[in-house]
Write a protein that holds these residues in place. Sequence first.
Motif, mmCIF file in Angstrom:
data_model
loop_
_atom_site.group_PDB
_atom_site.id
_atom_site.type_symbol
_atom_site.label_atom_id
_atom_site.label_comp_id
_atom_site.label_asym_id
_atom_site.label_seq_id
_atom_site.Cartn_x
_atom_site.Cartn_y
_atom_site.Cartn_z
ATOM 1 N N VAL A 1 -10.605 -2.346 22.987
ATOM 2 C CA VAL A 1 -10.340 -2.230 21.551
ATOM 3 C C VAL A 1 -9.551 -3.447 21.110
ATOM 4 O O VAL A 1 -8.821 -4.059 21.908
ATOM 5 C CB VAL A 1 -9.559 -0.928 21.247
ATOM 6 N N ALA A 2 -9.730 -3.812 19.843
ATOM 7 C CA ALA A 2 -9.004 -4.954 19.288
ATOM 8 C C ALA A 2 -8.430 -4.584 17.931
ATOM 9 O O ALA A 2 -9.074 -3.881 17.136
ATOM 10 C CB ALA A 2 -9.923 -6.168 19.161
ATOM 11 N N PHE A 3 -7.224 -5.071 17.680
ATOM 12 C CA PHE A 3 -6.551 -4.853 16.405
ATOM 13 C C PHE A 3 -6.315 -6.214 15.756
ATOM 14 O O PHE A 3 -6.054 -7.205 16.448
ATOM 15 C CB PHE A 3 -5.195 -4.169 16.607
ATOM 16 N N TRP A 4 -6.332 -6.213 14.447
ATOM 17 C CA TRP A 4 -6.178 -7.468 13.704
ATOM 18 C C TRP A 4 -4.979 -7.386 12.770
ATOM 19 O O TRP A 4 -4.686 -6.318 12.203
ATOM 20 C CB TRP A 4 -7.466 -7.736 12.921
ATOM 21 N N CYS A 5 -4.283 -8.494 12.608
ATOM 22 C CA CYS A 5 -3.137 -8.550 11.722
ATOM 23 C C CYS A 5 -3.159 -9.847 10.933
ATOM 24 O O CYS A 5 -3.353 -10.931 11.496
ATOM 25 C CB CYS A 5 -1.835 -8.477 12.529
ATOM 26 N N ASN A 6 -2.951 -9.730 9.629
ATOM 27 C CA ASN A 6 -2.805 -10.890 8.756
ATOM 28 C C ASN A 6 -1.395 -10.855 8.176
ATOM 29 O O ASN A 6 -1.082 -10.005 7.335
ATOM 30 C CB ASN A 6 -3.851 -10.869 7.643
ATOM 31 N N PRO A 7 -0.520 -11.734 8.609
ATOM 32 C CA PRO A 7 0.875 -11.674 8.150
ATOM 33 C C PRO A 7 1.021 -12.183 6.722
ATOM 34 O O PRO A 7 0.065 -12.679 6.118
ATOM 35 C CB PRO A 7 1.581 -12.614 9.126
ATOM 36 N N ILE A 8 2.222 -12.062 6.205
ATOM 37 C CA ILE A 8 2.519 -12.618 4.884
ATOM 38 C C ILE A 8 2.397 -14.133 4.956
ATOM 39 O O ILE A 8 2.845 -14.762 5.932
ATOM 40 C CB ILE A 8 3.922 -12.183 4.428
ATOM 41 N N SER A 9 1.812 -14.703 3.924
ATOM 42 C CA SER A 9 1.554 -16.141 3.908
ATOM 43 C C SER A 9 2.844 -16.925 4.103
ATOM 44 O O SER A 9 3.856 -16.669 3.465
ATOM 45 C CB SER A 9 0.923 -16.523 2.563
ATOM 46 N N GLY A 10 2.800 -17.865 5.037
ATOM 47 C CA GLY A 10 3.953 -18.715 5.279
ATOM 48 C C GLY A 10 4.932 -18.198 6.312
ATOM 49 O O GLY A 10 5.872 -18.893 6.678
ATOM 50 N N HIS A 11 4.729 -16.972 6.776
ATOM 51 C CA HIS A 11 5.639 -16.413 7.780
ATOM 52 C C HIS A 11 5.290 -16.963 9.160
ATOM 53 O O HIS A 11 4.196 -16.760 9.660
ATOM 54 C CB HIS A 11 5.555 -14.883 7.783
ATOM 55 N N ALA A 12 6.259 -17.624 9.753
ATOM 56 C CA ALA A 12 6.005 -18.276 11.038
ATOM 57 C C ALA A 12 6.064 -17.303 12.206
ATOM 58 O O ALA A 12 5.390 -17.486 13.213
ATOM 59 C CB ALA A 12 7.018 -19.404 11.257
ATOM 60 N N THR A 13 6.905 -16.273 12.081
ATOM 61 C CA THR A 13 7.102 -15.354 13.197
ATOM 62 C C THR A 13 6.243 -14.113 13.008
ATOM 63 O O THR A 13 6.216 -13.517 11.929
ATOM 64 C CB THR A 13 8.578 -14.938 13.310
ATOM 65 N N LEU A 14 5.568 -13.715 14.078
ATOM 66 C CA LEU A 14 4.724 -12.518 14.049
ATOM 67 C C LEU A 14 5.029 -11.676 15.290
ATOM 68 O O LEU A 14 5.149 -12.210 16.398
ATOM 69 C CB LEU A 14 3.242 -12.906 14.019
#
Lengths: 114, 116
Positions: B19-32
């Motif tokens: 299984v795979a999960f996807w994440c799109n962080p807030i624009s410009g956020h360097a840390t995830l």
Amino acid sequence: AQSVAQPEDQVNVAEGNPLTVKCTYSVSGNPYLFWYVQYPNRGLQFLLKYITGDNLVKGSYGFEAEFNKSQTSFHLKKPSALVSDSALYFCGSLEGAGSYQLTFGKGTKLSVIP
Amino acid sequence: EAGVAQSPRYKIIEKRQSVAFWCNPISGHATLYWYQQILGQGPKLLIQFQNNGVVDDSQLPKDRFSAERLKGVDSTLKIQPAKLEDSAVYLCASRSLRGSKNTEAFFGQGTRLTVV
């Protein structure tokens, strides 16, 4: 080892009464401490943070927290609880700054009884 | 500002599947960050990225879990093969290094994984 600890699994309080959710920390150096709330089927929402400055920190939805260095505590408080405050509350710490780890306690379930 | 986006919201798979999960962080956020939250427990940090580099993956079960953030923006977390004990909510969070909010993390709604 966890940097923050939440000693209570559950807190029950009557609507309108003051509430306290406890957190103690063991972070070395200057602690960066947080409180987050989690409603069912949702992610964590930021409530407030302590970085430096005043020991009493005010946050969202009428919540506040008191940083106590001598007791190494950062308890979350609210003067008058609402039924809608019922949720999971997580104390967290960010060690250092920049790209450091953000870790959480096990959480405390708050139930406000009408 | 747009929040942290995660997909899918729910996933049910059989053990030993992937299984795979996807994440799109807030624009410009360097840390995830990727966290695993088992029912009744606090979020457990699995892996932390700074741009496209791994800062900490000490609690990631590397025999079955992998994560990447190739262009320093979106991230995927994969489990292969899944075990029953992987049933949990997988949370993604991002944090900026700029401005007064450089220590506050923003969370997505999470992906609830059930392994049967």
